[in-house]
Design a protein around this motif. Structure first.
Motif, PDB file in Angstrom:
ATOM      1  N   ALA A  45       0.840  -1.203   0.000  1.00  0.00           N
ATOM      2  CA  ALA A  45       0.000   0.000   0.000  1.00  0.00           C
ATOM      3  C   ALA A  45       0.876   1.254   0.000  1.00  0.00           C
ATOM      4  N   ALA A  46       1.965   1.215   0.751  1.00  0.00           N
ATOM      5  CA  ALA A  46       2.899   2.347   0.765  1.00  0.00           C
ATOM      6  C   ALA A  46       3.551   2.528  -0.605  1.00  0.00           C
ATOM      7  N   VAL A  47       3.908   1.432  -1.251  1.00  0.00           N
ATOM      8  CA  VAL A  47       4.503   1.497  -2.591  1.00  0.00           C
ATOM      9  C   VAL A  47       3.516   2.139  -3.566  1.00  0.00           C
ATOM     10  N   CYS A  48       2.267   1.692  -3.525  1.00  0.00           N
ATOM     11  CA  CYS A  48       1.247   2.271  -4.419  1.00  0.00           C
ATOM     12  C   CYS A  48       1.096   3.764  -4.166  1.00  0.00           C
ATOM     13  N   ALA A  49       1.000   4.137  -2.905  1.00  0.00           N
ATOM     14  CA  ALA A  49       0.833   5.548  -2.562  1.00  0.00           C
ATOM     15  C   ALA A  49       2.017   6.365  -3.069  1.00  0.00           C
ATOM     16  N   ARG A  50       3.197   5.812  -2.950  1.00  0.00           N
ATOM     17  CA  ARG A  50       4.391   6.523  -3.423  1.00  0.00           C
ATOM     18  C   ARG A  50       4.343   6.749  -4.931  1.00  0.00           C
ATOM     19  N   TYR A  51       3.985   5.706  -5.685  1.00  0.00           N
ATOM     20  CA  TYR A  51       3.912   5.852  -7.135  1.00  0.00           C
ATOM     21  C   TYR A  51       2.804   6.791  -7.564  1.00  0.00           C
ATOM     22  N   GLU A  52       1.764   6.902  -6.757  1.00  0.00           N
ATOM     23  CA  GLU A  52       0.664   7.827  -7.052  1.00  0.00           C
ATOM     24  C   GLU A  52       0.947   9.222  -6.478  1.00  0.00           C
ATOM     25  N   GLN A  53       2.150   9.415  -5.974  1.00  0.00           N
ATOM     26  CA  GLN A  53       2.616  10.665  -5.389  1.00  0.00           C
ATOM     27  C   GLN A  53       1.758  11.114  -4.206  1.00  0.00           C
ATOM     28  N   ARG A  54       1.233  10.137  -3.476  1.00  0.00           N
ATOM     29  CA  ARG A  54       0.511  10.391  -2.223  1.00  0.00           C
ATOM     30  C   ARG A  54       1.505  10.105  -1.091  1.00  0.00           C
ATOM     31  N   PHE A  55       2.479  10.987  -0.959  1.00  0.00           N
ATOM     32  CA  PHE A  55       3.606  10.744  -0.064  1.00  0.00           C
ATOM     33  C   PHE A  55       3.194  10.678   1.406  1.00  0.00           C
ATOM     34  N   ASP A  56       2.236  11.504   1.806  1.00  0.00           N
ATOM     35  CA  ASP A  56       1.776  11.447   3.199  1.00  0.00           C
ATOM     36  C   ASP A  56       1.119  10.104   3.497  1.00  0.00           C
ATOM     37  N   ALA A  58       1.810   7.278   1.971  1.00  0.00           N
ATOM     38  CA  ALA A  58       2.892   6.290   2.003  1.00  0.00           C
ATOM     39  C   ALA A  58       3.565   6.298   3.378  1.00  0.00           C
ATOM     40  N   LYS A  59       3.842   7.497   3.856  1.00  0.00           N
ATOM     41  CA  LYS A  59       4.482   7.625   5.185  1.00  0.00           C
ATOM     42  C   LYS A  59       3.583   7.063   6.275  1.00  0.00           C
ATOM     43  N   THR A  60       2.289   7.321   6.177  1.00  0.00           N
ATOM     44  CA  THR A  60       1.340   6.807   7.173  1.00  0.00           C
ATOM     45  C   THR A  60       1.343   5.284   7.187  1.00  0.00           C
ATOM     46  N   HIS A  61       1.337   4.670   6.011  1.00  0.00           N
ATOM     47  CA  HIS A  61       1.370   3.210   5.937  1.00  0.00           C
ATOM     48  C   HIS A  61       2.628   2.669   6.615  1.00  0.00           C
ATOM     49  N   LEU A  62       3.750   3.290   6.335  1.00  0.00           N
ATOM     50  CA  LEU A  62       5.014   2.792   6.867  1.00  0.00           C
ATOM     51  C   LEU A  62       5.184   3.071   8.353  1.00  0.00           C
ATOM     52  N   SER A  63       4.419   4.010   8.860  1.00  0.00           N
ATOM     53  CA  SER A  63       4.480   4.346  10.281  1.00  0.00           C
ATOM     54  C   SER A  63       3.542   3.487  11.119  1.00  0.00           C
ATOM     55  N   ALA A  64       2.713   2.703  10.459  1.00  0.00           N
ATOM     56  CA  ALA A  64       1.702   1.895  11.183  1.00  0.00           C
ATOM     57  C   ALA A  64       2.351   0.800  11.993  1.00  0.00           C
TER      58      ALA A  64
END
Length: 64
Positions: A45-56, A58-64
């Motif tokens: 999910a973080a990878v997808c968010a990163r590629y979609e330029q939804r950086f916040d 992506a960070k939220t997913h990785l902080s979970a």
């Protein structure tokens, strides 16, 4: 969607590799609604968010 089986995760990975981030994100949202601690789904999910330029996101997913 049932609990993430290896086949479902492989399908999600294929969607990511082909650039279908919206489709992968949809599948991952379903997985994470059933199992919010699923580490592979969180990472993808973080990878997808990163590629979609939804950086916040992506960070939220990785902080979970």
């Amino acid at each position: 969607m049932p609990v993430a089986s290896p086949e479902i995760l492989k399908s999600v990975q294929s969607k990511i590799q082909s650039g279908n981030f919206a489709g992968a994100s949809s599948d991952l949202s379903a997985i994470l609604s059933d199992d919010p601690d699923h580490q592979d789904a969180i990472y993808m999910a973080a990878v997808c968010a990163r590629y979609e330029q939804r950086f916040d996101d992506a960070k939220t997913h990785l902080s979970a």
